[in-house]
Design a protein around this motif. Sequence first.
Motif, PDB file in Angstrom:
ATOM      1  N   LEU A 176      -5.398  -3.544  -0.320  1.00 30.17           N
ATOM      2  CA  LEU A 176      -6.222  -2.767   0.194  1.00 30.17           C
ATOM      3  C   LEU A 176      -7.353  -3.506   1.200  1.00 30.17           C
ATOM      4  O   LEU A 176      -8.140  -2.863   1.849  1.00 30.17           O
ATOM      5  CB  LEU A 176      -7.164  -1.841  -0.806  1.00 30.17           C
ATOM      6  N   VAL A 211       0.956  -1.273   0.147  1.00 30.18           N
ATOM      7  CA  VAL A 211      -0.004   0.020   0.045  1.00 30.18           C
ATOM      8  C   VAL A 211       0.711   1.108   0.061  1.00 30.18           C
ATOM      9  O   VAL A 211       0.360   2.226  -0.374  1.00 30.18           O
ATOM     10  CB  VAL A 211      -1.028   0.022   1.309  1.00 30.18           C
ATOM     11  N   ILE A 224      -6.961   2.990   1.826  1.00 25.91           N
ATOM     12  CA  ILE A 224      -5.749   2.521   2.461  1.00 25.91           C
ATOM     13  C   ILE A 224      -5.835   2.453   3.950  1.00 25.91           C
ATOM     14  O   ILE A 224      -5.302   1.483   4.527  1.00 25.91           O
ATOM     15  CB  ILE A 224      -4.550   3.362   1.926  1.00 25.91           C
TER      16      ILE A 224
END
Length: 545
Positions: free
Chosen positions: A505, A226, A464
């Motif tokens: 995610l 991420v 996120i």
Amino acid sequence: MTILPDLSDLVVEQVCVTNDVTVTVHAASPTASCPCCGMTSKRVHSHYTRTLRDLPASGRPVHLNVHVRRFFCQESTCRRKIFAERFPSLTLPRVKFTLRLQEALREMGFELGGEAGVRLGKRLSYPGSPDTILRLVKQSQLPTVSSPRVVGIDDWSWKRGLRYATLICNLENNRPIDVLPDRSVETVSAWFEKRPSVEIVSRDRSSEYAAAISKGAPQALQVADVWHIGKNLADSVQTLLARCRAEIRRTLQVQAMPEPEEMEPEPEEDKRPARSRGEEQARFARRAQKLDRYEQVIELHDQGLTMADIASRIGISGRTVQRWLRNGSFPEARRRRRRPSLIDPYEHYVLQWWQQGNRNGLQLYRELRAQGYRGSSKAMYNYLARLRTPQSPSSSESKPQGRKSVLTSPAPLENFSARRAAWLFVRQLDELDETQQKELALMRQASPSAEAAYRLTQAFMQMIRERTGQQLDTWLSLVEKSMLPEFKSFAKGIQQDKAAVLAGLTLPWSNGPVEGHVNRLKLIKRSMYGRAKLHLLRQRVVHCA
């Protein structure tokens, strides 16, 4: 004897303490076993004295004088007729250090390396040279690793731009597992094929690693890191803000001083070929931001401001202002010197191939690989792109017309920077101070594109932070409806790696521990200067005390 290890099979004859400690010992058993056949013998052939070094005692070096006996082997079929008795709990054959001293030197080598380990050893009265310490490190067995289930993979550079290697870590205990000599698909996929227990692999956005994992571990779920996703998003925001800088500044200037403005000269199109659409967008955005800053410098100079005042208001150095005013025209960016590439030795062959009318890049890549080319196909295609688009001299630049106006007070966001502003878009609103919130509000009000970009950025950053990847499809549809080419380019990259991005995610795994171990690896590599070859570096990186 507290200065000696537990040696039940030895008898202490004498202890002499001067500047050093010298201990004389001999074996307690009247017999010994042959190391070849195992036959016990009590017929003594001869004697000799063996000197060993042990751990220091109260800062004093310790020497062990061991009286060793040679025996006749009683087994007639044994190939060794005479053998010397051995002391497996004390030391190894033909070694001058005790086992516990070897273990201490080995740990010093793992933590400090050869030269630094010797410097510390001298202060602590430990014997041993750098070669001895590194030899002990190389001979040690690596920790046994159980079948890993969740791993992270990342590359690091031997020499940036030319040679890269791979580090693999176990994300369940945050420990390094292995160091591979390169990052090629063949090497990485072969490593995964030997470890079918891998279920989840965290990686960056590299297409090579994605292909290697799909080939070597098709059963594993790939997770895109991420941090790299957020970094790609921030780059897209920065490109958009650089393109919209003139729009933001002009709008705020009109609000502060509502006077008619002259038409801006359109920036001349750069004729240089871009490697990709994203790089082309970023290059034009940087040029637009620089051009707007240049026009702002001319405008403030015509108002009578000094160079120091101009530099302070815009947020650039005074030397830059002086150079721009001295040149009298917009300073186009210089073409950067091309770095050495792995394709350079084959440049003549590629030129001949191109001049013959060939255009099949895959065929060329196979031919280069057969000749020894070890670079990536992307580097080859980048070189072909320069051949495909001929260079043309840039047209003459027209000097922007000066604007004669009265001296005005500083307008809002005169020192606007796309790089600084991008992080205002990425961070949460409650994390910004009052000044930053005001600047962010001004940018959003001055440009509809900036407002749309802020909404999309915050929506993605929320995915996120909260791991709500199920909202990704909705976000992609919003980007498709927007008129922001930078975000559409970012969304296109997401679509190409959608499964891994969705997992990144949603799942808690990331490449954070791997990045930390890469930093540790670089520290070890640089501290060892030229001796940090792969085998020794792998020993020190994988060994975790």
